[in-house]
Design an enzyme around this catalytic site. Structure first.
Site, PDB file in Angstrom:
ATOM      1  N   TRP A 196      -3.200  -2.315  -1.619  1.00 43.70           N
ATOM      2  CA  TRP A 196      -2.966  -3.733  -1.885  1.00 43.70           C
ATOM      3  C   TRP A 196      -3.792  -4.483  -0.849  1.00 43.70           C
ATOM      4  O   TRP A 196      -3.522  -4.408   0.346  1.00 43.70           O
ATOM      5  CB  TRP A 196      -1.483  -4.076  -1.761  1.00 43.70           C
ATOM      6  N   GLU A 214       6.810 -14.128 -11.759  1.00 47.64           N
ATOM      7  CA  GLU A 214       6.282 -12.879 -11.220  1.00 47.64           C
ATOM      8  C   GLU A 214       5.541 -12.064 -12.267  1.00 47.64           C
ATOM      9  O   GLU A 214       4.462 -11.528 -11.992  1.00 47.64           O
ATOM     10  CB  GLU A 214       7.422 -12.015 -10.654  1.00 47.64           C
ATOM     11  N   ARG A 251       3.291  -0.082  -4.987  1.00 51.38           N
ATOM     12  CA  ARG A 251       3.063  -0.651  -3.659  1.00 51.38           C
ATOM     13  C   ARG A 251       1.648  -1.200  -3.491  1.00 51.38           C
ATOM     14  O   ARG A 251       1.335  -1.799  -2.462  1.00 51.38           O
ATOM     15  CB  ARG A 251       3.330   0.416  -2.587  1.00 51.38           C
ATOM     16  N   LYS A 269      11.668 -14.365 -11.475  1.00 53.49           N
ATOM     17  CA  LYS A 269      11.368 -13.236 -12.353  1.00 53.49           C
ATOM     18  C   LYS A 269      10.302 -13.612 -13.378  1.00 53.49           C
ATOM     19  O   LYS A 269       9.369 -12.856 -13.640  1.00 53.49           O
ATOM     20  CB  LYS A 269      12.639 -12.785 -13.093  1.00 53.49           C
ATOM     21  N   ASN A 318      -1.527   1.834   6.314  1.00 58.39           N
ATOM     22  CA  ASN A 318      -0.768   0.683   5.835  1.00 58.39           C
ATOM     23  C   ASN A 318      -0.521  -0.248   7.011  1.00 58.39           C
ATOM     24  O   ASN A 318      -0.274   0.218   8.125  1.00 58.39           O
ATOM     25  CB  ASN A 318       0.592   1.104   5.265  1.00 58.39           C
ATOM     26  N   GLY A 319      -0.551  -1.544   6.748  1.00 61.50           N
ATOM     27  CA  GLY A 319      -0.285  -2.506   7.807  1.00 61.50           C
ATOM     28  C   GLY A 319      -1.471  -3.411   8.054  1.00 61.50           C
ATOM     29  O   GLY A 319      -2.413  -3.472   7.255  1.00 61.50           O
ATOM     30  N   HIS A 375      15.199 -37.428  -9.281  1.00 63.02           N
ATOM     31  CA  HIS A 375      14.515 -37.748  -8.026  1.00 63.02           C
ATOM     32  C   HIS A 375      13.059 -37.289  -8.054  1.00 63.02           C
ATOM     33  O   HIS A 375      12.481 -36.996  -7.002  1.00 63.02           O
ATOM     34  CB  HIS A 375      15.267 -37.121  -6.847  1.00 63.02           C
ATOM     35  N   LYS A 416       5.448  -4.035  -4.097  1.00 65.74           N
ATOM     36  CA  LYS A 416       6.902  -3.904  -4.078  1.00 65.74           C
ATOM     37  C   LYS A 416       7.506  -4.299  -2.739  1.00 65.74           C
ATOM     38  O   LYS A 416       8.427  -5.100  -2.684  1.00 65.74           O
ATOM     39  CB  LYS A 416       7.284  -2.468  -4.417  1.00 65.74           C
ATOM     40  N   GLU A 459      16.507 -17.252  -9.127  1.00 66.43           N
ATOM     41  CA  GLU A 459      16.130 -15.866  -9.409  1.00 66.43           C
ATOM     42  C   GLU A 459      15.505 -15.737 -10.792  1.00 66.43           C
ATOM     43  O   GLU A 459      14.511 -15.028 -10.970  1.00 66.43           O
ATOM     44  CB  GLU A 459      17.346 -14.953  -9.286  1.00 66.43           C
ATOM     45  N   CYS A 466       0.841  -1.200   0.000  1.00 63.61           N
ATOM     46  CA  CYS A 466       0.000   0.000   0.000  1.00 63.61           C
ATOM     47  C   CYS A 466       0.873   1.247   0.000  1.00 63.61           C
ATOM     48  O   CYS A 466       2.017   1.228   0.448  1.00 63.61           O
ATOM     49  CB  CYS A 466      -0.960   0.043   1.178  1.00 63.61           C
TER      50      CYS A 466
END
Length: 612
Positions: free
Chosen positions: A76, A492, A27, A489, A102-103, A508, A607, A485, A2
């Protein structure tokens, strides 16, 4: 998660709020809203579901909302689905109190029950509405003023919050409070700005104050005052933000992500040059002395997401180069189990924002045990930076795209610098090796640029992957860390199911997922492991896999196995992640582009993860 922005001064607030929210949309972009108070003390609240552009159109780009004091929010969703009712700002029943948050308020249900018994009616599914009406309740019950009401609410709630609050009785003023969620305040030319992250106010001021946990602030035309939880006035010192305001703009690129990929040579060079002086690494400003280094018995790296992948690279490099035992921990797991740490341990915490909730909680837990901490962060004055014993600031500048690129690359550089210095001070490398490694580090920006100059081939290959449902990445050793990584990416920003596996683990179980046409990306930058990984690629190819190989120049025999091969320049094998990750970043970006997606704002992601 947010974004919050606030302004009080002489200019029209709505324009500033919308501009600030546009800088914070990374955000959260489920919904957005603003509340603006006019000169007569009347407050207008406008909210909209969806991207910020919906709110901009609804307010005629701010022109339809008049007033010089206001707060805004881009959401968000955590509690309650994206909707206008659940969007911020939230209001008390009579609009006496208006706030953004926020939170997460953990005991909001308990608070709602209490307030409902006192006649309050709730219109949303959010936890934020509960704290707004709790502040209103205390304000009216005790008649002690805004600071008193907010302080009483802070004592009552459990969880995390950054709050910006306006009261009907105090037009032209904004009140702020914080616990475990970031909040900054800027003052410039008699006007006050408030935001949850630097880019929102970078065009207006460079001098900011950071509110600490359980502190409050009052913003007005006369300036800003800070208070502790007891309501006592406290003094704070401002910090100058040195980021270039233009770095928070796209600068002609289609997306921030592509721009930030191209900014990596400069970001890497700046981070190296911040501590490399006259051919030597100088950690004096970081605060890690040679005596500290000699006393380290083990290193624990704690991080989340891409920063965790940096930690995995760090484990390989530090153990091989400096011969110190290293383990890498996910912060979200580390904080919820018993950790047996040696007193001579060094705990390294990696976070772009410096506000990652789980990493911050891990830091505080470790400090309570008296263990030395070392933070790698990008944001000056962030919570992790302020609370760690030592801090190394990466010089990536503002990173706006949700999927990290340049911040990841600068974090990698710090782990290399740390590894080389550990090895030198502890006698694991000699002066000649030390100088050679530092010299090689300084060549990385030019080599990254060389990869970027040849990105068209990757764009061509990416177009062939846009319709795939599953993609796998395989590698061994440090290449496995790179695969993690690259896979993250891709998933995402393209929404393609993607997984990274240690190549030796294929037999395996994982190899059962390979079928005709399944893309598999093999990363092969380590000479000692090259042939073994080639054999794994042959195994999946025999089962129909479509192969991309990523290696260093000279390994041209890879083309006998792979359908498409990408080469990166030679460097010391410890440093290959800095080069090998760039084609994988580009691959993810161009697959997203081929699918017509927004690479900067992938669905369901924000973010900075500042809540659990």
């Amino acid at each position: 998660m947010c974004g919050i922005v606030g302004f009080t001064g002489k200019k029209q607030a709505a324009d500033i709020l919308l501009d600030g929210l546009s800088k914070l949309e990374y955000r959260g972009y489920d919904s957005a809203g603003i509340a603006v108070t006019d000169d007569a003390g009347q407050t207008e609240v406008v909210k909209a579901k969806g991207r910020l552009k919906v709110l901009e159109e609804k307010t005629d780009w701010g022109r339809a909302v008049k007033g010089s004091c206001g707060i805004g929010h881009t959401r968000w969703a955590t509690h309650g689905e994206p909707s206008e009712d659940n969007a911020h700002p939230h209001i008390s029943d009579d609009m006496n109190v208006v706030a953004v948050h926020n939170g997460i308020i953990e005991n909001y249900q308990e608070i709602k029950q209490k307030l409902s018994k006192n006649g309050y009616v709730f219109y949303s599914q959010t936890d934020t509405e509960a704290i707004v009406k709790l502040i209103d309740y205390y304000y009216k019950k005790y008649n002690g003023g805004p600071i008193d009401a907010i302080a009483k609410a802070m004592v009552r709630v459990r969880g995390s919050y950054a709050l910006a609050v306006m009261f009907k009785d105090y037009p032209g003023e904004i009140y702020a409070a914080r616990k475990d969620s970031p909040m900054i305040i800027g003052i410039e030319n008699g006007e006050a700005y408030l935001a949850s992250d630097v880019p929102a106010i970078l065009n207006h001021t460079r001098n900011v104050y950071y509110i600490d946990n359980l502190e409050m602030a009052r913003l007005s035309e006369s300036g800003v005052q800070f208070y502790n939880i007891d309501g006592d006035i406290i003094e704070k010192t401002s910090v100058e933000i040195k980021w270039d305001a233009k770095s928070a703009e796209k600068g002609g690129y289609a997306h921030f992500m592509l721009k930030e990929i191209h900014e990596q040579p400069k970001a890497v060079a700046d981070t190296i040059n911040s501590v490399v002086k006259d051919g030597k690494i100088d950690f004096s400003e970081v605060g890690l002395s040679d005596e500290d280094i000699k006393g380290i018995g083990e290193i624990i790296i704690v991080a989340c997401g891409s920063s965790y992948h940096v930690g995995m690279v760090g484990q390989y490099v530090i153990e091989d180069m400096a011969k110190i035992p290293v383990r890498v921990e996910l912060a979200s797991e580390f904080r919820y189990r018993t950790n047996l740490l040696r007193k001579d341990a060094l705990v390294v915490l990696i976070s772009q924002s410096g506000e990652t909730a789980d990493t911050l909680a891990a830091l505080r837990d470790v400090k309570q045990q008296g263990i030395k901490t070392f933070a790698i962060v990008n944001v000056v004055g962030s919570s992790i930076a302020r609370e760690a014993d030592n801090v190394f600031y990466t010089l990536a500048g503002p990173e706006i795209a949700v999927a990290t690129t340049k911040a990841y690359s600068t974090q990698l550089i710090v782990t290399y610098l740390l590894s080389v210095q550990l090895a030198k001070v502890r006698g694991e490398i000699n002066d000649e090796e030390y100088s050679s490694l530092i010299k090689e580090l300084t060549t990385l920006p030019e080599k990254i640029q060389k990869i970027l100059d040849d990105k068209e081939r990757i764009q061509w290959f990416a177009s062939k992957l846009a319709n795939q449902k599953n993609i796998f990445f395989i590698g061994r050793g440090i290449d496995y860390a790179i695969c993690l990584e690259g896979s993250l990416k891709l998933k995402e920003i393209s929404y393609i199911h993607s997984e990274a596996y240690a190549a030796g683990e294929l037999k395996h179980g994982t190899i059962s997922l390979i079928e005709s046409g399944t893309p598999v990306v093999g990363v092969l930058t380590q000479n000692d492991l090259f042939e073994k990984t080639i054999s794994n690629m042959v195994e999946v190819k025999s089962r129909g896999a479509y192969l991309m190989g990523l290696t260093t120049y000279g390994h041209y025999n890879l083309e006998d196995t792979a359908d498409f091969t990408v080469y990166v320049p030679h460097t010391d094998e410890h440093f290959t992640p800095s080069l090998a990750v760039v084609p994988l970043q580009l691959l993810a970006y161009y697959v997203s582009l081929a699918k017509g997606l927004d690479a900067d704002k992938p669905r369901n992601l924000a973010k900075s993860v500042t809540v659990e």
